[in-house]
Motif scaffolding. Structure first.
Motif, PDB file in Angstrom:
ATOM      1  N   PHE A  98      -8.727  -6.516  -8.652  1.00 16.82           N
ATOM      2  CA  PHE A  98      -8.895  -7.959  -8.723  1.00 16.82           C
ATOM      3  C   PHE A  98      -7.661  -8.698  -8.211  1.00 16.82           C
ATOM      4  O   PHE A  98      -7.722  -9.902  -7.974  1.00 16.82           O
ATOM      5  N   LEU A  99      -6.574  -7.984  -8.050  1.00 18.57           N
ATOM      6  CA  LEU A  99      -5.304  -8.630  -7.713  1.00 18.57           C
ATOM      7  C   LEU A  99      -4.789  -8.297  -6.317  1.00 18.57           C
ATOM      8  O   LEU A  99      -4.001  -9.056  -5.753  1.00 18.57           O
ATOM      9  N   MET A 100      -5.222  -7.164  -5.760  1.00 20.10           N
ATOM     10  CA  MET A 100      -4.700  -6.714  -4.478  1.00 20.10           C
ATOM     11  C   MET A 100      -5.697  -6.966  -3.355  1.00 20.10           C
ATOM     12  O   MET A 100      -6.892  -6.700  -3.494  1.00 20.10           O
ATOM     13  N   GLU A 101      -5.170  -7.469  -2.240  1.00 24.55           N
ATOM     14  CA  GLU A 101      -5.978  -7.622  -1.040  1.00 24.55           C
ATOM     15  C   GLU A 101      -6.070  -6.273  -0.324  1.00 24.55           C
ATOM     16  O   GLU A 101      -5.285  -5.353  -0.586  1.00 24.55           O
ATOM     17  N   SER A 102      -7.001  -6.187   0.617  1.00 23.09           N
ATOM     18  CA  SER A 102      -7.112  -4.956   1.405  1.00 23.09           C
ATOM     19  C   SER A 102      -5.801  -4.630   2.096  1.00 23.09           C
ATOM     20  O   SER A 102      -5.388  -3.463   2.179  1.00 23.09           O
ATOM     21  N   ALA A 103      -5.124  -5.648   2.608  1.00 25.18           N
ATOM     22  CA  ALA A 103      -3.843  -5.420   3.284  1.00 25.18           C
ATOM     23  C   ALA A 103      -2.799  -4.878   2.323  1.00 25.18           C
ATOM     24  O   ALA A 103      -1.945  -4.072   2.716  1.00 25.18           O
ATOM     25  N   ASP A 104      -2.844  -5.309   1.066  1.00 24.36           N
ATOM     26  CA  ASP A 104      -1.896  -4.793   0.077  1.00 24.36           C
ATOM     27  C   ASP A 104      -2.078  -3.292  -0.116  1.00 24.36           C
ATOM     28  O   ASP A 104      -1.112  -2.527  -0.161  1.00 24.36           O
ATOM     29  N   TYR A 105      -3.337  -2.877  -0.234  1.00 22.92           N
ATOM     30  CA  TYR A 105      -3.624  -1.453  -0.349  1.00 22.92           C
ATOM     31  C   TYR A 105      -3.106  -0.698   0.877  1.00 22.92           C
ATOM     32  O   TYR A 105      -2.532   0.381   0.765  1.00 22.92           O
ATOM     33  N   ALA A 106      -3.333  -1.266   2.043  1.00 25.09           N
ATOM     34  CA  ALA A 106      -2.967  -0.576   3.281  1.00 25.09           C
ATOM     35  C   ALA A 106      -1.458  -0.408   3.410  1.00 25.09           C
ATOM     36  O   ALA A 106      -0.965   0.677   3.757  1.00 25.09           O
ATOM     37  N   TYR A 107      -0.703  -1.478   3.126  1.00 24.34           N
ATOM     38  CA  TYR A 107       0.753  -1.381   3.243  1.00 24.34           C
ATOM     39  C   TYR A 107       1.319  -0.376   2.239  1.00 24.34           C
ATOM     40  O   TYR A 107       2.235   0.394   2.553  1.00 24.34           O
ATOM     41  N   ARG A 108       0.791  -0.386   1.040  1.00 21.25           N
ATOM     42  CA  ARG A 108       1.265   0.570   0.038  1.00 21.25           C
ATOM     43  C   ARG A 108       0.896   1.993   0.431  1.00 21.25           C
ATOM     44  O   ARG A 108       1.692   2.926   0.269  1.00 21.25           O
ATOM     45  N   ALA A 109      -0.309   2.170   0.954  1.00 23.87           N
ATOM     46  CA  ALA A 109      -0.760   3.502   1.353  1.00 23.87           C
ATOM     47  C   ALA A 109       0.103   4.076   2.463  1.00 23.87           C
ATOM     48  O   ALA A 109       0.279   5.303   2.554  1.00 23.87           O
ATOM     49  N   GLU A 110       0.653   3.224   3.319  1.00 26.03           N
ATOM     50  CA  GLU A 110       1.541   3.716   4.375  1.00 26.03           C
ATOM     51  C   GLU A 110       2.734   4.452   3.784  1.00 26.03           C
ATOM     52  O   GLU A 110       3.128   5.524   4.267  1.00 26.03           O
ATOM     53  N   ALA A 111       3.297   3.914   2.707  1.00 26.01           N
ATOM     54  CA  ALA A 111       4.428   4.585   2.054  1.00 26.01           C
ATOM     55  C   ALA A 111       4.005   5.921   1.465  1.00 26.01           C
ATOM     56  O   ALA A 111       4.741   6.920   1.552  1.00 26.01           O
ATOM     57  N   PHE A 112       2.810   5.967   0.875  1.00 20.73           N
ATOM     58  CA  PHE A 112       2.322   7.223   0.319  1.00 20.73           C
ATOM     59  C   PHE A 112       2.124   8.268   1.424  1.00 20.73           C
ATOM     60  O   PHE A 112       2.401   9.455   1.237  1.00 20.73           O
ATOM     61  N   ALA A 113       1.623   7.820   2.567  1.00 18.62           N
ATOM     62  CA  ALA A 113       1.402   8.733   3.691  1.00 18.62           C
ATOM     63  C   ALA A 113       2.723   9.286   4.203  1.00 18.62           C
ATOM     64  O   ALA A 113       2.839  10.486   4.505  1.00 18.62           O
ATOM     65  N   GLU A 114       3.723   8.437   4.321  1.00 27.59           N
ATOM     66  CA  GLU A 114       5.032   8.888   4.803  1.00 27.59           C
ATOM     67  C   GLU A 114       5.651   9.899   3.853  1.00 27.59           C
ATOM     68  O   GLU A 114       6.205  10.918   4.276  1.00 27.59           O
ATOM     69  N   ARG A 115       5.552   9.621   2.554  1.00 30.25           N
ATOM     70  CA  ARG A 115       6.065  10.560   1.562  1.00 30.25           C
ATOM     71  C   ARG A 115       5.410  11.930   1.698  1.00 30.25           C
ATOM     72  O   ARG A 115       6.060  12.970   1.600  1.00 30.25           O
ATOM     73  N   THR A 116       4.107  11.908   1.906  1.00 30.70           N
ATOM     74  CA  THR A 116       3.355  13.156   2.005  1.00 30.70           C
ATOM     75  C   THR A 116       3.776  13.949   3.226  1.00 30.70           C
ATOM     76  O   THR A 116       3.995  15.171   3.155  1.00 30.70           O
ATOM     77  N   LEU A 117       3.907  13.285   4.355  1.00 31.54           N
ATOM     78  CA  LEU A 117       4.351  13.959   5.578  1.00 31.54           C
ATOM     79  C   LEU A 117       5.747  14.538   5.401  1.00 31.54           C
ATOM     80  O   LEU A 117       6.012  15.685   5.800  1.00 31.54           O
ATOM     81  N   LEU A 118       6.651  13.780   4.811  1.00 28.22           N
ATOM     82  CA  LEU A 118       8.030  14.234   4.664  1.00 28.22           C
ATOM     83  C   LEU A 118       8.177  15.312   3.589  1.00 28.22           C
ATOM     84  O   LEU A 118       9.259  15.877   3.425  1.00 28.22           O
ATOM     85  N   ALA A 119       7.087  15.612   2.878  1.00 29.00           N
ATOM     86  CA  ALA A 119       7.072  16.768   1.974  1.00 29.00           C
ATOM     87  C   ALA A 119       6.563  18.014   2.687  1.00 29.00           C
ATOM     88  O   ALA A 119       6.468  19.081   2.066  1.00 29.00           O
ATOM     89  N   GLY A 120       6.216  17.879   3.968  1.00 25.65           N
ATOM     90  CA  GLY A 120       5.781  19.037   4.751  1.00 25.65           C
ATOM     91  C   GLY A 120       4.285  19.157   4.927  1.00 25.65           C
ATOM     92  O   GLY A 120       3.810  20.117   5.547  1.00 25.65           O
ATOM     93  N   PHE A 121       3.531  18.194   4.436  1.00 27.60           N
ATOM     94  CA  PHE A 121       2.073  18.245   4.553  1.00 27.60           C
ATOM     95  C   PHE A 121       1.653  17.449   5.792  1.00 27.60           C
ATOM     96  O   PHE A 121       1.668  16.222   5.796  1.00 27.60           O
ATOM     97  N   THR A 122       1.303  18.177   6.832  1.00 27.38           N
ATOM     98  CA  THR A 122       1.005  17.556   8.120  1.00 27.38           C
ATOM     99  C   THR A 122      -0.472  17.243   8.296  1.00 27.38           C
ATOM    100  O   THR A 122      -0.848  16.544   9.233  1.00 27.38           O
ATOM    101  N   THR A 123      -1.314  17.759   7.397  1.00 28.96           N
ATOM    102  CA  THR A 123      -2.751  17.474   7.413  1.00 28.96           C
ATOM    103  C   THR A 123      -3.225  17.330   5.974  1.00 28.96           C
ATOM    104  O   THR A 123      -2.849  18.133   5.115  1.00 28.96           O
ATOM    105  N   VAL A 124      -4.044  16.307   5.719  1.00 31.24           N
ATOM    106  CA  VAL A 124      -4.593  16.119   4.381  1.00 31.24           C
ATOM    107  C   VAL A 124      -6.052  15.702   4.480  1.00 31.24           C
ATOM    108  O   VAL A 124      -6.521  15.239   5.507  1.00 31.24           O
ATOM    109  N   ARG A 125      -6.749  15.873   3.364  1.00 29.70           N
ATOM    110  CA  ARG A 125      -8.103  15.337   3.222  1.00 29.70           C
ATOM    111  C   ARG A 125      -8.056  14.248   2.157  1.00 29.70           C
ATOM    112  O   ARG A 125      -7.768  14.508   0.991  1.00 29.70           O
ATOM    113  N   GLU A 126      -8.275  13.006   2.595  1.00 27.90           N
ATOM    114  CA  GLU A 126      -8.291  11.850   1.694  1.00 27.90           C
ATOM    115  C   GLU A 126      -9.624  11.845   0.960  1.00 27.90           C
ATOM    116  O   GLU A 126     -10.690  11.785   1.567  1.00 27.90           O
ATOM    117  N   MET A 127      -9.552  11.892  -0.383  1.00 30.45           N
ATOM    118  CA  MET A 127     -10.733  12.197  -1.174  1.00 30.45           C
ATOM    119  C   MET A 127     -11.313  11.021  -1.951  1.00 30.45           C
ATOM    120  O   MET A 127     -11.854  11.188  -3.038  1.00 30.45           O
TER     121      MET A 127
END
Length: 431
Positions: free
Chosen positions: A99-128
Motif C-alpha cells: 500500500f505504500l510502495m510504488e512499482s518503481a520503489d520495488y524495482a530500485y530496491r530489487a536492483e540492490a538485491f540483484a547486485e548483492r546476489t551476483l557479488l556472492a557468486g550467483f550468476t544465474t537465479v530463478r526468481e520465484m
C-alpha cells in the motif's frame, strides 16, 4: 530457453560490457562438475563471453590475453540458486509495503538485491514470485541489456494461487479491498482458469510456472497443512505448461500437497518439508527435482533470546533432506533468499552438507544440476570449451570446508569481471 541466453549475451556485449575481453585463468584446482572430481593445475581461456579452451597445466598467455592468477583458489562454474525472491525481503512491513510502495520503489530496491546476489557468486537465479506484477521479467531484461548488474534471471512471474491461498495477495484485506482476482492476477479456480493463468504467465514473459499448493508458513487463516489445489487443477497447469515448453515448480510443505504435486508431474518440489520415503521414491522414479530451501526453513523474522533465528520446521527439513538423499532424489540448489537476506544464499551449502550431502554434490546441485533443470546445460553449468564464461572461485578447498562457499573472491559472468581478489572490479553504478 537457451535462445534468451544467446540474445542476452549479444545485448550485454553491445551494451558496453567493457570488462569483457581476452583472459587466461590459471586455476590451482578446478571443479569438474560433470565428472564430479577436482582437476589440479588447469588453464581456462576466455574470449569475449565464451570459454574457448580448458587445458591441463599452466599455459603461457597469448598476445592480448590478461593472465588471472587463481593458483591458490578452487575454480568452478558460476553458481545458480533456483529459488530466490529478488523483488522483496521478508520483514514486518512486507504486507503493508503493497500500500505504500510504488512499482518503481520495488524495482530500485530489487536492483540492490540483484547486485548483492551476483557479488556472492550467483550468476544465474530463478526468481520465484513477483511481489509487483512482472517485475521479474523487467529485471531480467534490465540485466540482459546491461542496465543493472545482477545475475541472469529466469522468472515465474506471479506465482499461481487458488482463491484465499498462498499468493492470493487479496487475502486478509478489508472486504472492499479484496476484489475478485482471477487468472490474469494469478488466482485460479478449476482446470479452465488454471490453463488461462499459465497462458497469461507466458504472455507476461515468464520462463516457468510456480503453483502454491499449500499454505504452510504463509496462511493467516489456519489449516496451513491442508492442500489448496485439487488434483485436476495441478494436472491442468502441468499439461498446459508443457505445451508452452515451460517447467512447473510446486511450493509444497505438507505430505498430501507433495503427493498431489508429484502425481501431477511437476518439474520440482520446492521446500518439501514433510517429504516421506514412499513419495521420495516416486520422485526418484519420475525424475522430479527437490529444491529444499533449507536456509529459509531455519529462519524466522525475529531472533530468539539467544539471538538465533530458529524455525519450528528446522528439524523437519533436515529429515526430509535425509529421506531424499537416501532415496537418490535429484536435488537442486535453492535457498529461498528473500525470506532471509539476499546475498547470503551460500548458507544453503552449509546446511546441505550438515545433513550428509557431500560437498561435491552440493556444488553440482548449484551448477550442472541447476542448469539441467533450467534446460540450459548446453550453455551453462560447467567449465567447458564453447560454454558461456560464468566462472567463480574461492580461496582454498571448499570440499574440505564448505563454508568457504560463503566467501567467493572471484566472479566472472558472461566474460565480464565483477570481483577479483575479493574486491569488486566493476564498481556498482558503473554503467
Amino acid at each position: 530457453m537457451s535462445y534468451r541466453i544467446l540474445i542476452a549475451s549479444v545485448l550485454l556485449l553491445l551494451a558496453g560490457a567493457a570488462s569483457a575481453g581476452e583472459y587466461l585463468l590459471h586455476a590451482g584446482r578446478m571443479v569438474d562438475v560433470v565428472q564430479g572430481k577436482i582437476v589440479e593445475r588447469v588453464s581456462i581461456a576466455v574470449s569475449g563471453n565464451r570459454i574457448t579452451h580448458v587445458t591441463s597445466g599452466y599455459a603461457t598467455p597469448a598476445a592480448g590475453q590478461q593472465l588471472i592468477d587463481l593458483t591458490d583458489h578452487t575454480v568452478m562454474p558460476g553458481l545458480m540458486d533456483m529459488h530466490v525472491h529478488l523483488t522483496t525481503e521478508r520483514s514486518a512491513q512486507v504486507r503493508t509495503e503493497k500500500f505504500l510502495m510504488e512499482s518503481a520503489d520495488y524495482a530500485y530496491r530489487a536492483e540492490a538485491f540483484a547486485e548483492r546476489t551476483l557479488l556472492a557468486g550467483f550468476t544465474t537465479v530463478r526468481e520465484m514470485g513477483d511481489q509487483d506484477r512482472n517485475l521479474g521479467a523487467s529485471m531480467r531484461r534490465a540485466v540482459d541489456r546491461g542496465y543493472i548488474h545482477g545475475p541472469r534471471i529466469f522468472t515465474v512471474g506471479k506465482g499461481l494461487a487458488t482463491t484465499g491461498g498462498v499468493a492470493d495477495y487479496s487475502s486478509g484485506l478489508r472486504h472492499e479491498y479484496m476484489g475478485e482476482p482471477g487468472p490474469v492476477e494469478g488466482v485460479v479456480n478449476g482446470p479452465l482458469s488454471a490453463r488461462q493463468a499459465v497462458r497469461q504467465r507466458f504472455k507476461d514473459g515468464a520462463d516457468a510456472i510456480k503453483i502454491n499448493v499449500d499454505g504452510l508458513g504463509a496462511n493467516r487463516f489456519g489449516n496451513e497443512m491442508g492442500p489448496q489445489w485439487m488434483q485436476d487443477e495441478i494436472d491442468a497447469v502441468v499439461a498446459t505448461a508443457a505445451d508452452y515448453g515451460m517447467t512447473v515448480a510446486a511450493h509444497v510443505h505438507s505430505l498430501e500437497a507433495i503427493r498431489r504435486a508429484v502425481r501431477g508431474g511437476v518439474t520440482s518440489i520446492e521446500h518439501g518439508t514433510y517429504l516421506d520415503e514412499a513419495t521420495a521414491r516416486e520422485m526418484k522414479k519420475r525424475g522430479i527435482a527437490f529444491v529444499p530451501t533449507m536456509t529459509a526453513l531455519k529462519w524466522i523474522d525475529e531472533p530468539d533470546a539467544a539471538g538465533s533465528h530458529v524455525s519450528p520446521y528446522s528439524d523437519r527439513i533436515d529429515q526430509s533432506m535425509k529421506v531424499a538423499l537416501e532415496a537418490g532424489v535429484w536435488i537442486v540448489f535453492g535457498s529461498d533468499a528473500g525470506v532471509f537476506p539476499n546475498g547470503t544464499n551460500a548458507e544453503e551449502f552449509v546446511h546441505m552438507v550438515g545433513v550428509g550431502m557431500s560437498p561435491m554434490a552440493t556444488i553440482q546441485s548449484a551448477t550442472i544440476e541447476a542448469a539441467r533443470m533450467l534446460r540450459i546445460q548446453k550453455q551453462l553449468g560447467s567449465i567447458e570449451s564453447g560454454k558461456l564464461a560464468d566462472i567463480v572461485a574461492v580461496a582454498g578447498d571448499p570440499l574440505a570446508d564448505i563454508a568457504r562457499m560463503k566467501s567467493v573472491g572471484f566472479i566472472m559472468k558472461d566474460g565480464v569481471l565483477y570481483k577479483q581478489g575479493g574486491k569488486v572490479v566493476l564498481p556498482i553504478g558503473d554503467r
